[in-house]
Design an enzyme around this catalytic site. Structure first.
Site, PDB file in Angstrom:
ATOM      1  N   GLU A   1      17.893  78.378  22.754  1.00  0.00           N
ATOM      2  CA  GLU A   1      17.379  77.047  23.044  1.00  0.00           C
ATOM      3  C   GLU A   1      16.522  76.696  21.845  1.00  0.00           C
ATOM      4  O   GLU A   1      15.327  76.986  21.796  1.00  0.00           O
ATOM      5  CB  GLU A   1      16.549  77.015  24.330  1.00  0.00           C
ATOM      6  CG  GLU A   1      16.122  75.605  24.709  1.00  0.00           C
ATOM      7  CD  GLU A   1      14.942  75.571  25.664  1.00  0.00           C
ATOM      8  OE1 GLU A   1      14.022  74.772  25.420  1.00  0.00           O
ATOM      9  OE2 GLU A   1      14.945  76.339  26.633  1.00  0.00           O
TER      10      GLU A   1
ATOM     11  N   CYS B   1       9.883  70.755  22.821  1.00  0.00           N
ATOM     12  CA  CYS B   1      11.218  70.717  22.216  1.00  0.00           C
ATOM     13  C   CYS B   1      12.014  69.534  22.743  1.00  0.00           C
ATOM     14  O   CYS B   1      13.045  69.177  22.175  1.00  0.00           O
ATOM     15  CB  CYS B   1      11.959  72.021  22.471  1.00  0.00           C
ATOM     16  SG  CYS B   1      12.018  72.511  24.201  1.00  0.00           S
TER      17      CYS B   1
END
Length: 555
Positions: free
Chosen positions: A301, A336
């Site tokens: 990720e 993020c």
């Protein structure tokens, strides 16, 4: 890893800012002695009383020979000592992982009672996090190391608790649900099982010190793996305390190893111990290196330059402005999933959206940590990036673009006002500009552009060229517009509709990138099965043989 030198004398007024806000809230928590797991008191962590972070290996909490000092991101005081393992201290961790077989600590055919055990552990842990004093302990501890507003830090604890609540009781064994298909003859059946990898590794960043590591670690454990967990040393104290809580809730100490180290040492551990799978959350540069080093045995990720597209239907301007502000600037933009670029239909450009976004950005202040230190970019680096963008024809600063004032944030970190830069769409698409404009600044910084009714293909072209595909938002209730944008994009977690956002993912839906076979998910049963287990097919063929069977001719 940062090396900390001597800092200039901090302003005398520094304690009057956010640091004192922590101290003033200290009365909200009970004494550390009322929290059986805790080895520290959040309100007392300081240069004069530094906290210590240990390692956990083979069931024992240990200290390494090297201590790394973490400075307070709000005043520069050395306030946490982290026991960091160097390459000479890796042997116990290698041995610990090697003791776990490829078939895992449990699987559907081995020690299935451990599925039930983890359901019970999870029930107790969820109950612990529901206690106000425990929730407050972790909320304020998160704030101390990764400064964000109390509400943002508390939301991280809340999501972690709700995740645990989702996997109480029988829910852990339901993750390992199998299926069967009838065979070709009597006695034959094929069964599909979810199988653990065995020894695995988890590497997580600074921005969510509790939520990311606990969700991934528990997912790994549920499926039968033995993980070694490494959290960014700047914030690893949070997960260390969480592990102590889990031990109090019945987690076997030998099931998880916890290591503090620099990146080079962790890379060496991965190469020597050869975990069967590694989960990495962090920068794309490191992700690509690890993917090569580990020969693809990895789930990622990684970073995201996340986009939001506002459609032609303008409505609820106040609400949309507020969501844009939250997406771009909550946690000082250090998510993020943060909104990195906003594509605004010309109809929105004629509205009061931008002025409302400016007003919302300007009400953020250091005192309540609605804006705060940026831990991966310096002030100079962010302002230099801004100046490069302003060299592009037609670009202009919409708001922000200045350093924060009257603070004690150490200069190894960044501190700027929430910033937005306008760049014409046609300039974004030029090869000479595109890479600069789509560089992710992990801070309170976003690009804003405008497109005309007939320029949606240009917007889609800009989206197609992006490399990271984590989150996105399509803000419109026009079904044909939604269909067009969603059908021509790929981001793994995409919000659609008037209330669409890019951040704030809860525990009840998938969160992760798309378009990359290495992509990891987090939070849901599907994510846990994808990341922390593989498929194993077992075909039973027990007979009986047909009557009068004879050996056939060779084929």
């Amino acid at each position: 890893m940062y090396r900390f030198g001597n800092f200039r004398e901090m302003r005398a007024s520094a304690p009057k800012l956010a640091f004192n806000w922590f101290i003033s809230s200290y009365h909200l928590s009970r004494s550390v002695h009322s929290l059986s797991f805790a080895t520290l008191e959040v309100g007392k962590i300081s240069g004069s009383q530094p906290a210590e972070v240990q390692n956990l290996v083979q069931g024992r909490w240990t200290n390494a020979s090297t201590w790394n000092t973490v400075v307070d991101p709000l005043n520069g005081e050395p306030f946490i000592k982290v026991s960091e393992v160097d390459e000479t201290g890796l042997k116990p961790f290698v041995e610990s992982l090697s003791k776990c077989p490829k078939s895992g600590l449990h699987n559907p055919f081995k020690a299935p009672e451990r599925y039930l055990m983890y359901g019970d552990i999870t029930t107790r842990a969820a109950h612990m996090l529901s206690q106000p004093e425990v929730s407050d302990f972790f909320t304020r501890l998160i704030q101390r190391v990764s400064p964000k507003s109390y509400q943002q830090a508390q939301a991280e604890v809340y999501v972690s608790r709700k995740f645990l609540e989702n996997f109480c009781g029988d829910q852990v064994r339901f993750l390992a649900r199998s299926f069967a298909v009838p065979g070709n003859h009597l006695g034959q059946q094929s069964h599909g099982f979810r199988w653990p990898y065995g020894p695995v590794a988890i590497i997580t960043p600074f921005n969510f010190p509790l939520e990311i590591p606990i969700l991934q670690m528990m997912g790994a454990l549920y499926m039968g793996n033995k993980p070694v967990v490494k959290v960014d040393s700047k914030v690893s104290i949070v997960m260390e305390q969480m592990l102590r809580l889990l031990h109090d809730c019945g987690l076997p100490r030998e099931d998880v190893d916890f290591i503090n180290s620099d990146g080079k040492t962790m890379n060496k551990l991965l190469l020597v111990a050869e975990p069967r799978m590694t989960l990495f959350t962090g920068s794309s540069r490191v992700a690509d290196k690890l993917a090569a080093d580990l020969k693809g045995r990895i789930k990622l990720e990684d970073a995201g330059f996340d986009w939001k597209v506002l459609g032609p239907d303008v409505q609820e301007v106040d609400y949309v402005a507020w969501v844009c502000d939250q997406d771009a600037y909550a946690c000082s933009g250090q998510k993020c999933s943060a909104e990195s670029i906003l594509f605004m239909h010309e109809n929105w450009g004629k509205s009061s959206l931008l002025s409302k976004m400016k007003d919302l950005a300007e009400r953020r202040k250091l005192e309540d940590l609605t804006i705060g230190p940026v831990l991966t970019f310096t002030t100079e680096a962010m302002l230099e990036h801004l100046n490069k963008l302003l060299q592009i024809p037609g670009s202009k600063k919409l708001f922000g673009g200045e350093a924060l004032e009257n603070h004690s944030i150490p200069n190894i970190y960044g501190a700027i006002k929430p910033t937005a830069v306008y760049i014409p769409l046609e300039e974004i698409l030029k090869d000479k500009n595109y890479e600069l404009i789509t560089t992710e600044i992990f801070g309170p910084f976003q690009i804003i552009t405008e497109y005309k009714q007939n320029e949606l293909p240009m917007v889609l072209a800009a989206l197609e060229r992006m490399h990271a595909h984590l989150t996105a938002a399509v803000v419109s209730n026009d079904p044909l517009f939604l269909q067009e944008v969603i059908g021509n994009s790929v981001n793994g977690t995409t919000y659609a509709g008037l209330r669409a956002r890019t951040t704030g993912a809860p525990q009840n839906h998938w969160f992760g990138p798309a378009g990359d076979p290495r992509g990891a998910g987090i939070g849901t049963p599907e994510a846990i099965r994808l990341v922390w287990s593989c498929h194993r097919e077992i075909i039973y063929d027990v007979g009986p043989l047909p009557q009068h069977w004879e050996t056939p001719s060779s084929t």
